[in-house]
Design a protein around this motif. Structure first.
Motif, short mmCIF file in Angstrom:
data_model
loop_
_atom_site.label_atom_id
_atom_site.label_comp_id
_atom_site.label_asym_id
_atom_site.label_seq_id
_atom_site.Cartn_x
_atom_site.Cartn_y
_atom_site.Cartn_z
N THR A 91 -8.97 -5.94 7.07
CA THR A 91 -8.41 -7.24 7.43
C THR A 91 -7.57 -7.12 8.69
N ALA A 92 -7.91 -7.92 9.69
CA ALA A 92 -7.22 -7.85 10.98
C ALA A 92 -7.80 -8.91 11.91
N VAL A 93 -7.15 -9.10 13.03
CA VAL A 93 -7.75 -9.84 14.14
C VAL A 93 -8.53 -8.84 14.97
N TYR A 94 -9.78 -9.15 15.23
CA TYR A 94 -10.65 -8.24 15.97
C TYR A 94 -10.82 -8.76 17.40
N TYR A 95 -10.65 -7.84 18.34
CA TYR A 95 -10.71 -8.18 19.75
C TYR A 95 -11.84 -7.43 20.45
N CYS A 96 -12.48 -8.12 21.35
CA CYS A 96 -13.45 -7.51 22.25
C CYS A 96 -12.74 -7.22 23.57
N ALA A 97 -13.07 -6.09 24.19
CA ALA A 97 -12.42 -5.72 25.44
C ALA A 97 -13.39 -4.96 26.33
N ALA A 98 -13.05 -4.86 27.61
CA ALA A 98 -13.93 -4.18 28.56
C ALA A 98 -13.10 -3.36 29.54
N ARG A 99 -13.61 -2.20 29.90
CA ARG A 99 -12.95 -1.36 30.90
C ARG A 99 -14.02 -0.65 31.73
N PRO A 100 -13.65 -0.25 32.92
CA PRO A 100 -14.59 0.53 33.73
C PRO A 100 -14.81 1.91 33.10
N LEU A 101 -15.97 2.49 33.33
CA LEU A 101 -16.21 3.86 32.90
C LEU A 101 -15.24 4.78 33.62
N GLY A 102 -14.82 5.84 32.96
CA GLY A 102 -13.92 6.80 33.58
C GLY A 102 -12.95 7.32 32.55
N PRO A 103 -12.50 8.55 32.71
CA PRO A 103 -11.68 9.20 31.67
C PRO A 103 -10.31 8.57 31.48
N ARG A 104 -9.77 7.94 32.49
CA ARG A 104 -8.42 7.37 32.35
C ARG A 104 -8.39 5.86 32.58
N ALA A 105 -9.56 5.27 32.56
CA ALA A 105 -9.60 3.82 32.79
C ALA A 105 -9.05 3.07 31.59
N GLU A 106 -8.35 2.01 31.86
CA GLU A 106 -7.78 1.19 30.79
C GLU A 106 -8.63 -0.06 30.59
N TYR A 107 -8.52 -0.62 29.41
CA TYR A 107 -9.20 -1.88 29.13
C TYR A 107 -8.47 -2.99 29.90
N VAL A 108 -9.25 -3.70 30.71
CA VAL A 108 -8.64 -4.69 31.58
C VAL A 108 -8.98 -6.12 31.21
N TYR A 109 -10.04 -6.30 30.46
CA TYR A 109 -10.43 -7.63 30.03
C TYR A 109 -10.38 -7.70 28.51
N TRP A 110 -9.83 -8.78 27.99
CA TRP A 110 -9.66 -8.95 26.55
C TRP A 110 -10.06 -10.35 26.13
N GLY A 111 -10.64 -10.44 24.93
CA GLY A 111 -10.91 -11.73 24.35
C GLY A 111 -9.69 -12.23 23.59
N GLN A 112 -9.86 -13.39 22.97
CA GLN A 112 -8.74 -14.01 22.27
C GLN A 112 -8.65 -13.56 20.82
N GLY A 113 -9.69 -12.94 20.33
CA GLY A 113 -9.68 -12.40 18.97
C GLY A 113 -10.33 -13.32 17.95
N THR A 114 -10.80 -12.72 16.87
CA THR A 114 -11.36 -13.46 15.75
C THR A 114 -10.86 -12.83 14.47
N GLN A 115 -10.44 -13.66 13.53
CA GLN A 115 -9.82 -13.17 12.29
C GLN A 115 -10.88 -12.73 11.28
N VAL A 116 -10.68 -11.56 10.74
CA VAL A 116 -11.51 -11.06 9.64
C VAL A 116 -10.58 -10.82 8.46
N THR A 117 -10.88 -11.44 7.34
CA THR A 117 -10.09 -11.28 6.13
C THR A 117 -10.99 -10.80 5.00
N VAL A 118 -10.64 -9.68 4.41
CA VAL A 118 -11.42 -9.11 3.33
C VAL A 118 -10.58 -9.19 2.05
N SER A 119 -11.08 -9.92 1.09
CA SER A 119 -10.35 -10.08 -0.17
C SER A 119 -10.80 -9.03 -1.18
N SER A 120 -9.85 -8.64 -2.03
CA SER A 120 -10.16 -7.60 -3.03
C SER A 120 -10.69 -8.21 -4.31
#
Length: 120
Positions: A91-120
């Motif tokens: 259970t969490a908000v799930y985000y999509c993100a994008a970064r350039p290839l490379g060993p130290r590249a950071e994610y620079v683009y982010w989505g707004q997220g979508t909620q996933v809830t798992v009930s027991s």
């Protein structure tokens, strides 16, 4: 303008499945890594999975390995996260993100997220 738009979240019972989608637009993502992250209430955002746009090389966190599958459709400019055997701790908000290839590249683009809830 780069946009990442997630969809497919919802409420599901433990053991169930969901498929998240990320629609990407605004630039070519050749040479990029597309990632999925999640953030549960009161917790830090954590890496879930990633896939390289061109070669389709995938990586997973240990907590989801064997249950989640990341894929992409270059023609549709979309990335997916297929989740099976879901657990309440997924259970969490799930985000999509994008970064350039490379060993130290950071994610620079982010989505707004979508909620996933798992009930027991």
């Amino acid at each position: 303008q780069v946009r990442l738009v997630e969809s497919g979240g919802g409420l599901v019972q433990a053991g169930g499945s969901l498929r998240l989608s990320c629609a990407a637009s605004g630039r070519t993502f050749t040479g990029y890594v597309m990632g999925w992250f999640r953030q549960a209430p009161g917790k830090e955002r954590e890496f879930v999975a990633s896939i390289t746009w061109t070669a389709g090389v995938t990586y997973y966190s240990e907590s989801v390995k064997g249950r989640f599958t990341v894929s992409r459709d270059n023609a549709k400019n979309a990335v997916y996260l297929q989740m099976i055997s879901l657990k309440p701790e997924d259970t969490a908000v799930y985000y999509c993100a994008a970064r350039p290839l490379g060993p130290r590249a950071e994610y620079v683009y982010w989505g707004q997220g979508t909620q996933v809830t798992v009930s027991s």
